[in-house]
Design an enzyme around this catalytic site. Sequence first.
Site, PDB file in Angstrom:
ATOM      1  N   ARG A  53       0.822  -1.209   0.000  1.00 54.90           N
ATOM      2  CA  ARG A  53       0.000   0.000   0.000  1.00 54.90           C
ATOM      3  C   ARG A  53       0.861   1.266   0.000  1.00 54.90           C
ATOM      4  NH1 ARG A  53      -3.320  -1.087   5.429  1.00 54.90           N
ATOM      5  NH2 ARG A  53      -2.901  -3.262   5.092  1.00 54.90           N
ATOM      6  N   GLU A  64      -4.198   5.848   2.983  1.00 56.62           N
ATOM      7  CA  GLU A  64      -3.550   4.827   2.161  1.00 56.62           C
ATOM      8  C   GLU A  64      -4.329   4.545   0.888  1.00 56.62           C
ATOM      9  OE1 GLU A  64      -1.529   2.106   5.659  1.00 56.62           O
ATOM     10  OE2 GLU A  64      -3.525   1.575   4.947  1.00 56.62           O
ATOM     11  N   LYS A  77      -8.444   0.719  -3.185  1.00 56.44           N
ATOM     12  CA  LYS A  77      -9.224   1.278  -2.083  1.00 56.44           C
ATOM     13  C   LYS A  77      -8.494   2.481  -1.519  1.00 56.44           C
ATOM     14  CE  LYS A  77      -9.596  -0.802   2.108  1.00 56.44           C
ATOM     15  NZ  LYS A  77     -10.129  -1.751   3.133  1.00 56.44           N
ATOM     16  N   ALA A 147     -16.386  -0.887  16.292  1.00 57.53           N
ATOM     17  CA  ALA A 147     -17.164  -0.920  15.045  1.00 57.53           C
ATOM     18  C   ALA A 147     -17.092  -2.263  14.318  1.00 57.53           C
ATOM     19  CB  ALA A 147     -16.689   0.201  14.114  1.00 57.53           C
ATOM     20  N   ASP A 235      -2.243  -3.633  13.191  1.00 57.62           N
ATOM     21  CA  ASP A 235      -2.322  -3.491  11.734  1.00 57.62           C
ATOM     22  C   ASP A 235      -1.564  -2.288  11.190  1.00 57.62           C
ATOM     23  OD1 ASP A 235      -3.932  -1.527  12.673  1.00 57.62           O
ATOM     24  OD2 ASP A 235      -5.669  -2.046  11.460  1.00 57.62           O
ATOM     25  N   LYS A 239       1.793  -0.610  16.251  1.00 51.41           N
ATOM     26  CA  LYS A 239       0.516  -1.001  16.845  1.00 51.41           C
ATOM     27  C   LYS A 239       0.406  -2.525  16.886  1.00 51.41           C
ATOM     28  CE  LYS A 239      -4.480  -0.058  16.430  1.00 51.41           C
ATOM     29  NZ  LYS A 239      -5.116  -1.170  15.729  1.00 51.41           N
TER      30      LYS A 239
END
Lengths: 348, 348
Positions: A53, A64, A77, A147, A235, A239
């Site tokens: 990415r 990204e 995306k 979420a 991810d 992190k």
Amino acid sequence: MTQPSDKALVPFVSVDNMMRLIHHVGIEPMLRDLAAYIEEDFRRWPEFDKTARVASHSEVGVIELMPASDGTSYGFKYVNGHPKNTSEGLQTVTAFGLLADMYTGYPVLLTEMTLLTALRTAAMSALAAKHLAPAQARVMAMIGNGAQAEFQCLAFRALCGIEEVRLYDIDPAATAKCVRNLARSGLRVVPCDSPEQATLGAQIITTCTADKQYATILTDNMVGAGVHINAIGGDCPGKTELAPAILHRADIFVEYSEQTRVEGEIQQLPSDHPVTELWQVIAGQATGRREAVQITLFDSVGFAIEDFSALRYIRDRIKGTDLFEPLDMLADPDDPRDLFGMVQRAAG
Amino acid sequence: MTQPSDKALVPFVSVDNMMRLIHHVGIEPMLRDLAAYIEEDFRRWPEFDKTARVASHSEVGVIELMPASDGTSYGFKYVNGHPKNTSEGLQTVTAFGLLADMYTGYPVLLTEMTLLTALRTAAMSALAAKHLAPAQARVMAMIGNGAQAEFQCLAFRALCGIEEVRLYDIDPAATAKCVRNLARSGLRVVPCDSPEQATLGAQIITTCTADKQYATILTDNMVGAGVHINAIGGDCPGKTELAPAILHRADIFVEYSEQTRVEGEIQQLPSDHPVTELWQVIAGQATGRREAVQITLFDSVGFAIEDFSALRYIRDRIKGTDLFEPLDMLADPDDPRDLFGMVQRAAG
């Protein structure tokens, strides 16, 4: 108004139409369909043009672009990641995506992907678990009730036969929201006061928290023999969610190792630590779960091919429905060389 | 219908609205405005996060993503290049673009960019010529009379005071189209039967042809002392328009040398051949034209910052107009963690 050709009008799926599509198809069938499209693309993994990415970082987040192509279609995306957004009433992650025809270069689909990413992430997780988790798994611990949580729970019900989910979040309000939303899901929903309580009796542990820092959501003693861990919150660089000791006890499966070594849980390990790419398991080139006592870990960061599969699915699924609008996005004069004339004639 | 917040609705400029905007502003004022926005961004060039474009090639064309960011805003353009499209009644180049807020990661503008790219490319060319061409230049040769030609001619009229354009194309129909479209432009328009005739008496030579191969559109003997060459058709690997001898006689100016060495005319030269980046001239750090007999060459391939400037301009310019539609592109639940609940509530 000009009279553009068919190709000049790009089908657009709004957030509203994506929600209608989810209810039209049904959420569990849609999760199964998405998993089937991803599985199909993972089987032909070597055919894809894979690019890491392209990220643009700031102090508060990242934007990204994730492109992928199978030589016939091209998809990408746009996705942002801004953990501080939640406290300002905005989404941490929003996304949209586009599918194009490689032969003409013309886009053939523009769609919201905030919802679609939530669905494909859950479908991906459950698909990996289908290949890695114990076949008789019926209980899942869901740590992090934000979420993504409900989508995960439903995907594991639809694809892996999970019957009970044990929910934990540092914020009890998030757990309460999740309990409420899953009330009529057919799942047995157990809110828990600690991660230890949540993992009790679970054959699958899913971690999905959003802090942008090294955190230890799962400690070594919470992970018993035979468990499958679905780690989706670690991810991006810096992190992670798992204690390093767990990584050393587990057989580790990743999407695209080049990307996962930078963004996933395994950024905590030496760069030559052995991992297996999941597509190899799906294509029958590598073994998934070998034995009952084995700990398996899907270190998931999300990869462009999964979005490509989701875009393919939406393009196929909206045909013959009214769940899209034609968007006047491409200038397409009768004579392709007469772009200026088209502008001139629009003056009237 | 859901009730998304303001931020969830992304202003979208369709092809139709872009044409209305062009007529609303006026094409020459708009070309001048775009040049001013590009000039402003070139002056602060070092502030930008610059990435080479991300390309996906096939046998018949290419699809590219061109991102750029100034730390506050983020922009990218999707653009294809398919030379064979024209023979199939489609555009060689189509494009759309997006501007986003780096602080939230939320998009703030989606717009067609096929027309906008034609405009910004012409504005960029004329801006470069303003700094490099002889100040008294009044005649321009325009070699290649395709989709970009009229925009180039008008930009050079608006920004450099060009009074006469001399048109040549291997296809006389393209020249005839161009003559027709420029009939009321205020330019003296002279169709020519050969490139030699076109360059006669011209102080500026613009080449803009579309063959995807090494071609010699301009030979050494056509270029006299003091001429400024604006070469915009040599813009991808394997595609050039100028005889190498011309390159050795000229002082060469480029947008972003790293990219131009791969895609521009200078791919024909050793990788250490001296070139000057145009932003340095615009920022006063390098000299443009030094003397009357000097041959200057703007080896233009197009760079992401120019699209960023164009996106900034559109965002600013549509404010207070009705030349855009709000697009329901971003899922934005009241409680950011309750994405699933938003979907559930839409079932009714």
